[in-house]
Design a protein around this motif. Structure first.
Motif, PDB file in Angstrom:
ATOM      1  N   CYS A  75       0.773  -1.842  -0.263  1.00 26.23           N
ATOM      2  CA  CYS A  75       0.025  -0.020  -0.007  1.00 26.23           C
ATOM      3  C   CYS A  75       0.999   1.566  -0.189  1.00 26.23           C
ATOM      4  O   CYS A  75       0.475   2.066   0.092  1.00 26.23           O
ATOM      5  CB  CYS A  75      -0.587   0.265   1.392  1.00 26.23           C
ATOM      6  SG  CYS A  75      -2.158  -1.279   1.161  1.00 26.23           S
ATOM      7  N   ILE A  76       2.350   1.118  -0.158  1.00 21.92           N
ATOM      8  CA  ILE A  76       3.305   2.066   0.507  1.00 21.92           C
ATOM      9  C   ILE A  76       2.821   3.160  -1.121  1.00 21.92           C
ATOM     10  O   ILE A  76       2.954   5.172  -0.751  1.00 21.92           O
ATOM     11  CB  ILE A  76       4.781   2.264  -0.156  1.00 21.92           C
ATOM     12  CG1 ILE A  76       4.906   1.366   1.930  1.00 21.92           C
ATOM     13  CG2 ILE A  76       5.474   2.856  -0.514  1.00 21.92           C
ATOM     14  CD1 ILE A  76       6.091   1.285   1.890  1.00 21.92           C
ATOM     15  N   PRO A  77       2.593   2.826  -2.037  1.00 27.48           N
ATOM     16  CA  PRO A  77       2.367   3.715  -3.277  1.00 27.48           C
ATOM     17  C   PRO A  77       1.264   4.750  -3.315  1.00 27.48           C
ATOM     18  O   PRO A  77       0.818   5.605  -3.890  1.00 27.48           O
ATOM     19  CB  PRO A  77       1.850   2.667  -4.703  1.00 27.48           C
ATOM     20  CG  PRO A  77       2.814   1.218  -4.342  1.00 27.48           C
ATOM     21  CD  PRO A  77       3.055   1.198  -3.023  1.00 27.48           C
ATOM     22  N   TYR A  78      -0.559   3.839  -2.645  1.00 25.14           N
ATOM     23  CA  TYR A  78      -1.093   4.580  -2.224  1.00 25.14           C
ATOM     24  C   TYR A  78      -0.743   5.522  -0.944  1.00 25.14           C
ATOM     25  O   TYR A  78      -1.172   7.173  -0.665  1.00 25.14           O
ATOM     26  CB  TYR A  78      -2.486   4.188  -1.597  1.00 25.14           C
ATOM     27  CG  TYR A  78      -2.726   2.660  -2.923  1.00 25.14           C
ATOM     28  CD1 TYR A  78      -3.467   3.417  -3.659  1.00 25.14           C
ATOM     29  CD2 TYR A  78      -2.101   1.392  -2.465  1.00 25.14           C
ATOM     30  CE1 TYR A  78      -4.069   2.417  -4.989  1.00 25.14           C
ATOM     31  CE2 TYR A  78      -2.942   0.268  -3.678  1.00 25.14           C
ATOM     32  CZ  TYR A  78      -3.384   0.851  -4.888  1.00 25.14           C
ATOM     33  OH  TYR A  78      -3.734   0.034  -5.657  1.00 25.14           O
ATOM     34  N   TYR A  79      -0.323   5.530  -0.248  1.00 26.64           N
ATOM     35  CA  TYR A  79       0.366   6.639   1.042  1.00 26.64           C
ATOM     36  C   TYR A  79       1.103   7.699   0.003  1.00 26.64           C
ATOM     37  O   TYR A  79       0.726   8.987   0.800  1.00 26.64           O
ATOM     38  CB  TYR A  79       1.428   6.055   2.052  1.00 26.64           C
ATOM     39  CG  TYR A  79       0.404   5.073   2.266  1.00 26.64           C
ATOM     40  CD1 TYR A  79      -1.156   5.091   2.673  1.00 26.64           C
ATOM     41  CD2 TYR A  79       0.891   3.791   3.363  1.00 26.64           C
ATOM     42  CE1 TYR A  79      -1.895   3.487   3.489  1.00 26.64           C
ATOM     43  CE2 TYR A  79       0.341   2.331   3.219  1.00 26.64           C
ATOM     44  CZ  TYR A  79      -0.909   2.546   3.865  1.00 26.64           C
ATOM     45  OH  TYR A  79      -1.693   1.173   4.542  1.00 26.64           O
ATOM     46  N   ILE A  80       2.718   7.277  -0.394  1.00 29.23           N
ATOM     47  CA  ILE A  80       2.941   8.539  -0.996  1.00 29.23           C
ATOM     48  C   ILE A  80       2.696   8.957  -2.047  1.00 29.23           C
ATOM     49  O   ILE A  80       2.341  10.922  -1.647  1.00 29.23           O
ATOM     50  CB  ILE A  80       3.868   7.319  -1.789  1.00 29.23           C
ATOM     51  CG1 ILE A  80       5.160   6.552  -1.367  1.00 29.23           C
ATOM     52  CG2 ILE A  80       4.755   8.398  -2.433  1.00 29.23           C
ATOM     53  CD1 ILE A  80       6.033   5.604  -1.808  1.00 29.23           C
ATOM     54  N   ALA A  81       1.137   8.871  -2.726  1.00 28.85           N
ATOM     55  CA  ALA A  81       0.295   9.368  -3.402  1.00 28.85           C
ATOM     56  C   ALA A  81      -0.374  10.370  -3.206  1.00 28.85           C
ATOM     57  O   ALA A  81      -0.958  11.984  -3.160  1.00 28.85           O
ATOM     58  CB  ALA A  81      -0.927   8.506  -4.316  1.00 28.85           C
TER      59      ALA A  81
END
Length: 776
Positions: A305-311
């Motif tokens: 889920c890191i890409p979602y958090y970064i976005a």
């Protein structure tokens, strides 16, 4: 590359910004060619709304009035672009300001003769415009300009009537300096006014319905969570529904949020739209994990889920030129990574038969298909309707069904459990009334055993301080069968280590239920799983197991208490045997030395001690019946106590203590002579044990009206105030090595049997005084 074709990225953004519109709805109509759309043969009576899609005239960085298109200087700038689309990177000379600028769009429409009143449905464009129809201004949104300072972005749905003429010229002046993308990115639609209004109202009603559904489910699950704090799935789904509500308000044809936030910057709803998309992914996955727990997601879910958090972080803290770049990576990451992973995890959950698995799987499949449909529309693989809002509704509906199913099954289990609990109350009462381990096990097995079935229910009970277990079962004749087995045999029979059992387990299609704690020997039930597969049945079996465990504990406790009573009785006997034996020994010694009394007197004294021993045997019988039966007699006070004092003199001959006694009372008193004598000797013996060789022990007998006072004092070590409340308890021992601690307990029993009272006063280092009150 001509201006009519956009880059792949621009196409994706164009599709995203069109969201729930009816771009390329699949309705049969002509497409515009070279800036001209021929609708002269199209009838609007069928209720259809025609998208004005196709090739429009396009003039970059020009605002051209309707009458100036014939000017030669503008003819050289004429290009054709596909509508709907966004401005591509090739439009702007400044690559750092891609998508920023202004332009004029023009479309000529041949309508022919007609009687209907036509209207245009104009969704939001990027990001401000003025629309002219046949040279007349009919709509505007925001403020157009040729620079960032002059232009103001705004999103708003417009419905505008067009003039009744055979030909229609539409001219759009569009500018964008706020968003990364600009242009006519939604379909402009033409139809009868009544049909356009119905279409707008229908879409608006659907959007409001989705908002209300999402808001209702969000609030419902928030309150649900407050009542059931241990169920985090509710708060996660509440947040997911809240994000659906935000997305529904900031997206779609109507963009409802912009109606309520007109005084607020255009940027805020735009950021909320992006955040609602990016944050809904991790929230949905966290919710699914609460129902379908897997070791894979527990270990790697946060990393995935890191890409979602970064976005989300970029959208919150970076300007539009940067956060809009996150759209393409997330749009590709979602269908290629997270969606397939969760489809596999939910499929595994179906195989594991998790509660509500089919409903969750179906809901997730629907929303996944809707997402894939929209992504394919983004990429231009086909034309159709955007379905994400319907996928969200399907997910909410699926979860609502799941909650209803859980509640229904919970009520059903509650009814079943209620019936089971009634049975359990009677069963446990019967089990706990058992007088032995075998009887308790037999009762429990007969409750669990079904008549006519094979002998398949077993109870294993560990023998205390032994490696031997007992295995109980019911024979085909209904009798209790007991077999002794060793610990390792138990492990082989169960197929697991008994010490590893903490919760009910399924082993070789058998249900294994264990009860064990520090105070209890291990107790294990071994039952056929198919007969006890329901949760309520497992709870019922655990109740039977707990009842049997309690019965075992109670039987063990009763055995210990019986042993303790025997020990206490033995200690009292030993304690009281000491007095008469010591007196007999001293008298025999006096007979041999011919000191003191005559031989006849000494023999008489020994005979009294024998009587005391006889009285002690009666006390043993009284103790076994937990009561004292007194042999009450009227005795003369002076005569009775004088004889006791003479006997005490003999008792103290073996010590260096000084005995003082005074009788300041006359008359008679009703008492048990032998037991009061025991009482006095107990106090004398305790004083001798607690006082040094030069100690003093005094006795006074006084009488006031019908109350006789016996006052005993010594100058021994005494004890503290805190200890006074405990001195009459069994086990409160003296400091002598052979003291049993039961003498004072015996004294209190004797005084209580006479209906009297005993008072104590002591001080450390200064001695102790006992006062006994006896009523005549």
């Amino acid at each position: 590359m001509r201006f009519g074709k956009t880059t792949f990225f621009a196409l994706l953004i164009s599709s995203f910004l069109s969201s729930c519109g009816l771009i390329g709805s699949g309705l049969e109509h002509s497409s515009a060619k070279n800036g001209i759309l021929d609708l002269s043969k199209h009838s609007f009576e069928d209720g259809k709304i025609v998208p004005l899609d196709g090739e429009w005239e396009f003039y970059w960085e020009e605002f051209i009035s309707s009458g100036d298109f014939s000017d030669p200087k503008f003819k050289s700038k004429r290009k054709f672009v596909t509508v709907p689309s966004v401005w591509s990177e090739g439009f702007s000379k400044d690559q750092n300001s891609s998508g920023h600028g202004y332009a004029t769009y023009r479309l000529k429409i041949k309508l022919g003769e007609r009687k209907q009143n036509l209207a245009l449905k104009i969704p939001d464009l990027g990001t401000s415009y003025i629309l002219y129809a046949n040279g007349k201004k009919i709509a505007s949104v925001g403020e157009i300009g040729k620079s960032k300072e002059d232009a103001r972005a705004k999103y708003e749905l417009k419905i505008s009537l067009v003039s009744d003429s055979e030909n229609l010229e539409l001219v759009f002046h569009v500018s964008n300096f706020q968003n990364r993308w600009g242009g006519v990115w939604n379909s402009i639609q033409l139809g009868e006014l009544e049909n356009v209004l119905k279409n707008v109202q229908r879409r608006r009603d659907l959007e409001w319905a989705l908002v209300l559904i999402a808001a209702t489910m969000s609030f419902y699950n928030v309150f649900f969570y407050f009542f059931r704090r241990n169920e985090s799935a509710h708060i996660l789904f509440a947040f997911h529904c809240f994000l659906i509500m935000i997305r529904s308000l900031t997206n779609g044809d109507s963009r409802l949020a912009y109606e309520f936030l007109q005084g607020i910057s255009w940027e805020l709803p735009n950021r909320l739209e992006y955040i609602s998309v990016y944050a809904s992914g991790p929230t949905l996955y966290a919710f699914l994990y609460r129902y379908c727990k897997t070791d894979f997601w527990r270990r790697f879910g946060h990393y995935i889920c890191i890409p979602y958090y970064i976005a989300v972080f970029i959208v919150l803290f970076f300007p539009n030129a940067y956060y809009t770049l996150t759209l393409l990576p997330i749009a590709l990451y979602m269908p290629l990574v997270t969606m397939p992973i969760w489809l596999v995890l939910l499929a595994i959950g179906l195989k594991r038969r998790i509660e509500g698995g089919p409903i969750l799987f179906a809901g997730y499949v629907v929303i996944s298909l809707a997402t894939l449909n929209d992504i394919m529309l983004f990429l231009g693989f086909w034309k159709g309707t955007y379905l994400i809002q319907y996928g969200e509704v399907a997910l909410i509906l699926g979860y609502s069904i799941l909650i209803s199913k859980i509640f229904s099954e919970a009520f059903q289990r509650s009814d079943t459990l209620g019936t089971k609990m009634k049975s359990l109350v009677f069963s446990t009462r019967e089990i706990m009334q058992s007088s032995s381990y075998d009887k308790a096990a037999d009762t429990a097995l007969k409750i669990l055993h079904e008549s006519g079935k094979e002998q398949t229910v077993y109870v294993y009970l560990e023998e205390p301080n032994s490696s031997v277990w007992k295995r109980y079962s019911i024979s085909s004749l209904g009798d209790l069968e007991t077999v002794e087995v060793y610990k390792y045999d138990v492990q082989d029979l169960l197929g697991l280590d008994p010490s590893s059992l903490a919760e009910p387990m399924i082993q070789n299609n058998r249900l294994i239920v264990s009860v064990q704690d520090e105070q209890l020997y291990k107790l294990i039930f071994d039952l056929p799983f198919e007969r006890y597969s329901d949760d309520s049945q497992v709870d019922w079996v655990r109740g039977i197991a707990d009842a049997l465990a309690f019965s075992v504990r109670n039987i063990a406790r009763q055995d210990r208490e019986k042993l303790a009573m025997i020990g206490e009785l033995s200690a009292e006997i030993v304690h009281d045997l000491g007095h008469p034996i010591a007196m007999i020994r001293q008298n025999l010694k006096n007979i041999g030395s011919r000191k003191g009394k005559s031989k006849a007197g000494l023999l008489f004294q020994a005979e009294k001690e024998v009587d005391a021993l006889t009285n002690l045997t009666l006390d043993i019988l009284d103790f076994s019946k937990n009561r004292i039966i007194l042999d009450l007699q009227n005795v003369d006070i002076k005569t009775y106590f004088k004889e006791i004092f003479e006997d005490l003199g003999t008792f103290f001959q073996s010590t260096k203590m000084k005995l003082i006694f005074k009788i300041n009372a006359k008359g008679s008193i009703r008492l048990d002579p032998l037991r009061i004598r025991r009482l006095i000797f107990n106090l004398a013996k305790n004083a001798a044990e607690a006082t040094d060789e030069k100690g003093i022990f005094s006795i006074r007998v006084e009488k006031e009206e019908d109350v006789t006072y016996l006052i005993f004092e010594d100058n021994g070590e005494g004890f503290s105030k805190d200890m006074e409340k405990y001195i009459f308890d069994s086990g409160f021992g003296s400091k002598k090595p052979y003291g049993t601690g039961l003498g004072l307990s015996i004294i209190r029993k004797i005084v209580s049997a006479h209906g009297g009272e005993i008072l104590v006063s002591s001080e450390e280092g200064k001695g102790t005084r006992f006062t006994i009150l006896l009523r005549s």
